[in-house]
Design a protein around this motif. Structure first.
Motif, PDB file in Angstrom:
ATOM      1  N   ASN A  95      -5.593  24.068   1.028  1.00  6.30           N
ATOM      2  CA  ASN A  95      -6.474  23.085   0.391  1.00  6.30           C
ATOM      3  C   ASN A  95      -6.901  22.063   1.441  1.00  6.30           C
ATOM      4  OD1 ASN A  95      -7.689  21.048  -1.107  1.00  6.30           O
ATOM      5  ND2 ASN A  95      -6.165  21.088  -2.739  1.00  6.30           N
ATOM      6  N   GLU A  96      -8.166  22.042   1.761  1.00  8.29           N
ATOM      7  CA  GLU A  96      -8.662  21.185   2.847  1.00  8.29           C
ATOM      8  C   GLU A  96      -8.810  19.717   2.453  1.00  8.29           C
ATOM      9  OE1 GLU A  96     -13.365  22.308   1.936  1.00  8.29           O
ATOM     10  OE2 GLU A  96     -12.548  22.514   3.959  1.00  8.29           O
ATOM     11  N   ASN A  97      -8.683  19.407   1.177  1.00  9.96           N
ATOM     12  CA  ASN A  97      -8.856  18.029   0.719  1.00  9.96           C
ATOM     13  C   ASN A  97      -7.572  17.231   0.937  1.00  9.96           C
ATOM     14  OD1 ASN A  97     -11.555  18.378  -0.419  1.00  9.96           O
ATOM     15  ND2 ASN A  97     -10.524  19.718  -1.882  1.00  9.96           N
ATOM     16  N   VAL A  98      -7.660  16.158   1.724  1.00  9.01           N
ATOM     17  CA  VAL A  98      -6.472  15.374   2.074  1.00  9.01           C
ATOM     18  C   VAL A  98      -6.758  13.883   1.961  1.00  9.01           C
ATOM     19  CG1 VAL A  98      -5.563  17.157   3.618  1.00  9.01           C
ATOM     20  CG2 VAL A  98      -7.055  15.352   4.538  1.00  9.01           C
ATOM     21  N   LEU A  99      -5.661  13.119   1.992  1.00  8.10           N
ATOM     22  CA  LEU A  99      -5.716  11.669   1.948  1.00  8.10           C
ATOM     23  C   LEU A  99      -4.844  11.116   3.058  1.00  8.10           C
ATOM     24  CD1 LEU A  99      -6.179   8.848   0.569  1.00  8.10           C
ATOM     25  CD2 LEU A  99      -4.196   9.400  -0.866  1.00  8.10           C
ATOM     26  N   ALA A 100      -5.400  10.246   3.882  1.00  5.91           N
ATOM     27  CA  ALA A 100      -4.633   9.550   4.923  1.00  5.91           C
ATOM     28  C   ALA A 100      -4.455   8.098   4.497  1.00  5.91           C
ATOM     29  CB  ALA A 100      -5.345   9.625   6.264  1.00  5.91           C
ATOM     30  N   LEU A 101      -3.199   7.665   4.461  1.00  5.86           N
ATOM     31  CA  LEU A 101      -2.881   6.316   4.010  1.00  5.86           C
ATOM     32  C   LEU A 101      -2.448   5.458   5.188  1.00  5.86           C
ATOM     33  CD1 LEU A 101      -2.336   4.249   1.757  1.00  5.86           C
ATOM     34  CD2 LEU A 101      -0.085   5.317   1.434  1.00  5.86           C
ATOM     35  N   PHE A 102      -3.191   4.386   5.429  1.00  2.92           N
ATOM     36  CA  PHE A 102      -2.899   3.413   6.489  1.00  2.92           C
ATOM     37  C   PHE A 102      -2.314   2.168   5.829  1.00  2.92           C
ATOM     38  CE2 PHE A 102      -6.288   6.122   7.867  1.00  2.92           C
ATOM     39  CZ  PHE A 102      -6.186   6.250   9.246  1.00  2.92           C
ATOM     40  N   THR A 103      -1.125   1.753   6.242  1.00  2.25           N
ATOM     41  CA  THR A 103      -0.491   0.605   5.601  1.00  2.25           C
ATOM     42  C   THR A 103      -0.151  -0.477   6.626  1.00  2.25           C
ATOM     43  OG1 THR A 103       1.660   1.689   5.780  1.00  2.25           O
ATOM     44  CG2 THR A 103       0.471   1.954   3.710  1.00  2.25           C
ATOM     45  N   GLY A 104      -0.294  -1.719   6.194  1.00  2.00           N
ATOM     46  CA  GLY A 104      -0.004  -2.849   7.058  1.00  2.00           C
ATOM     47  C   GLY A 104       1.174  -3.658   6.542  1.00  2.00           C
ATOM     48  N   ALA A 105       1.237  -4.908   6.951  1.00  4.71           N
ATOM     49  CA  ALA A 105       2.329  -5.783   6.544  1.00  4.71           C
ATOM     50  C   ALA A 105       2.233  -6.082   5.045  1.00  4.71           C
ATOM     51  CB  ALA A 105       2.276  -7.083   7.336  1.00  4.71           C
ATOM     52  N   HIS A 106       3.402  -6.335   4.435  1.00  5.09           N
ATOM     53  CA  HIS A 106       3.453  -6.637   2.999  1.00  5.09           C
ATOM     54  C   HIS A 106       4.587  -7.618   2.756  1.00  5.09           C
ATOM     55  CE1 HIS A 106       7.025  -4.046   2.599  1.00  5.09           C
ATOM     56  NE2 HIS A 106       6.428  -3.315   3.528  1.00  5.09           N
ATOM     57  N   SER A 107       4.483  -8.370   1.668  1.00  7.29           N
ATOM     58  CA  SER A 107       5.524  -9.353   1.383  1.00  7.29           C
ATOM     59  C   SER A 107       5.486  -9.792  -0.075  1.00  7.29           C
ATOM     60  CB  SER A 107       5.355 -10.585   2.280  1.00  7.29           C
ATOM     61  OG  SER A 107       6.381 -11.530   2.039  1.00  7.29           O
ATOM     62  N   TYR A 108       6.668 -10.067  -0.603  1.00 11.09           N
ATOM     63  CA  TYR A 108       6.811 -10.671  -1.934  1.00 11.09           C
ATOM     64  C   TYR A 108       6.256 -12.086  -1.893  1.00 11.09           C
ATOM     65  CZ  TYR A 108       9.195 -12.629  -6.061  1.00 11.09           C
ATOM     66  OH  TYR A 108       9.487 -13.232  -7.245  1.00 11.09           O
ATOM     67  N   ILE A 109       5.497 -12.438  -2.934  1.00 12.14           N
ATOM     68  CA  ILE A 109       4.932 -13.776  -3.046  1.00 12.14           C
ATOM     69  C   ILE A 109       5.494 -14.429  -4.302  1.00 12.14           C
ATOM     70  CG2 ILE A 109       2.827 -15.150  -3.200  1.00 12.14           C
ATOM     71  CD1 ILE A 109       3.121 -13.556  -0.567  1.00 12.14           C
ATOM     72  N   SER A 110       6.359 -15.409  -4.114  1.00  9.05           N
ATOM     73  CA  SER A 110       6.995 -16.080  -5.247  1.00  9.05           C
ATOM     74  C   SER A 110       6.042 -17.071  -5.900  1.00  9.05           C
ATOM     75  CB  SER A 110       8.254 -16.807  -4.777  1.00  9.05           C
ATOM     76  OG  SER A 110       8.783 -17.601  -5.825  1.00  9.05           O
ATOM     77  N   ALA A 111       6.004 -17.033  -7.224  1.00  4.36           N
ATOM     78  CA  ALA A 111       5.169 -17.982  -7.959  1.00  4.36           C
ATOM     79  C   ALA A 111       5.668 -19.416  -7.799  1.00  4.36           C
ATOM     80  CB  ALA A 111       5.130 -17.600  -9.436  1.00  4.36           C
ATOM     81  N   SER A 112       6.862 -19.585  -7.240  1.00  2.00           N
ATOM     82  CA  SER A 112       7.369 -20.937  -6.986  1.00  2.00           C
ATOM     83  C   SER A 112       6.494 -21.682  -5.983  1.00  2.00           C
ATOM     84  CB  SER A 112       8.812 -20.881  -6.477  1.00  2.00           C
ATOM     85  OG  SER A 112       8.885 -20.217  -5.227  1.00  2.00           O
ATOM     86  N   SER A 113       5.641 -20.928  -5.263  1.00  2.00           N
ATOM     87  CA  SER A 113       4.720 -21.559  -4.306  1.00  2.00           C
ATOM     88  C   SER A 113       3.504 -22.166  -4.990  1.00  2.00           C
ATOM     89  CB  SER A 113       4.240 -20.518  -3.286  1.00  2.00           C
ATOM     90  OG  SER A 113       5.301 -19.969  -2.561  1.00  2.00           O
ATOM     91  N   SER A 144       9.978 -17.644   6.893  1.00  2.00           N
ATOM     92  CA  SER A 144      10.842 -16.494   6.635  1.00  2.00           C
ATOM     93  C   SER A 144      11.278 -15.822   7.932  1.00  2.00           C
ATOM     94  CB  SER A 144      10.092 -15.473   5.762  1.00  2.00           C
ATOM     95  OG  SER A 144      10.823 -14.272   5.648  1.00  2.00           O
ATOM     96  N   ASN A 145      12.440 -15.190   7.897  1.00  2.00           N
ATOM     97  CA  ASN A 145      12.907 -14.395   9.035  1.00  2.00           C
ATOM     98  C   ASN A 145      12.342 -12.979   9.014  1.00  2.00           C
ATOM     99  OD1 ASN A 145      14.545 -16.465  10.089  1.00  2.00           O
ATOM    100  ND2 ASN A 145      16.201 -15.954   8.672  1.00  2.00           N
TER     101      ASN A 145
END
Length: 204
Positions: free
Chosen positions: A70-88, A188-189
């Motif tokens: 099956n020649e149909n493919v998906l390439a996934l590029f991912t970057g930085a991610h982080s939890y965002i607390s609503a306390s902000s 954050s560390n």
């Protein structure tokens, strides 16, 4: 992909730069029963007409067999991610969230012959090893070694037909919230959190 116009990057050059900066991708196909995936480094080539993704994979794998069927493919590029607390937030009694950046490239894969695969390996190796100095440069390998290993791998080329992105960096919040999020993430560390902070700060 979660798609919202407020989180979509409209600048094609920025999307391409993100892909090139995060070129260790998850490549996904379908074998007729289950999705299959592998993680691999790739090179991205582009001109005014098209984007091509080039890399190589092992032959004796489920994903190689799937791509051959099956020649149909998906390439996934991912970057930085982080939890965002609503306390902000100025009004924190709401749901927290997660900020992240990702690009999905859909297209058709073409598996390469030995000569093409050799060029892919040569280019990849010389991109990370200095050909003039490194003892691991491509030209330092013997032809016997290269030819033996070429039997086990296949280069590939994907011609991208559809490109989608999400750069979710709290654009839906007022600046006061975004500035507080940046300040908290910067402390954050976690390197991911610090990178998300940097990306958010560029957008303020």
């Amino acid at each position: 992909m979660y798609k919202s116009s407020i989180f979509e990057e409209k600048d094609a050059d920025k999307v391409l730069a993100f892909m090139q900066a995060h070129s260790f991708v998850t490549l996904i196909g379908y074998d007729g029963i289950y999705p299959v995936a592998t993680q691999i480094p790739v090179h991205i080539y582009h001109n005014e007409h098209e984007i091509r993704i080039v890399g190589h994979i092992m032959k004796k794998t489920d994903h190689y067999q799937a791509f051959a069927k099956n020649e149909n493919v998906l390439a996934l590029f991912t970057g930085a991610h982080s939890y965002i607390s609503a306390s902000s937030y100025q009004e924190p009694a709401v749901a927290s969230t997660w900020n992240y950046s990702a690009v999905q490239a859909k297209g058709k894969i073409r598996l390469m012959n030995d000569d093409e695969t050799r060029e892919v390996i040569k280019h990849l190796t010389n991109s990370y090893e200095d050909p003039s100095k490194s003892p691991a440069a491509f030209h330092k390998m013997t032809d016997d070694y290269i030819n033996k290993n070429l039997k086990a791998i296949s280069g590939f080329e994907i011609r991208v037909e559809e490109l989608n992105n999400v750069f979710k960096l709290s654009q839906n919040h007022p600046n006061a919230n975004r500035e507080k999020i940046v300040a908290n993430l910067t402390q954050s560390n976690d390197k991911n959190a610090q990178e998300v902070a940097r990306e958010m700060k560029e957008m303020l």
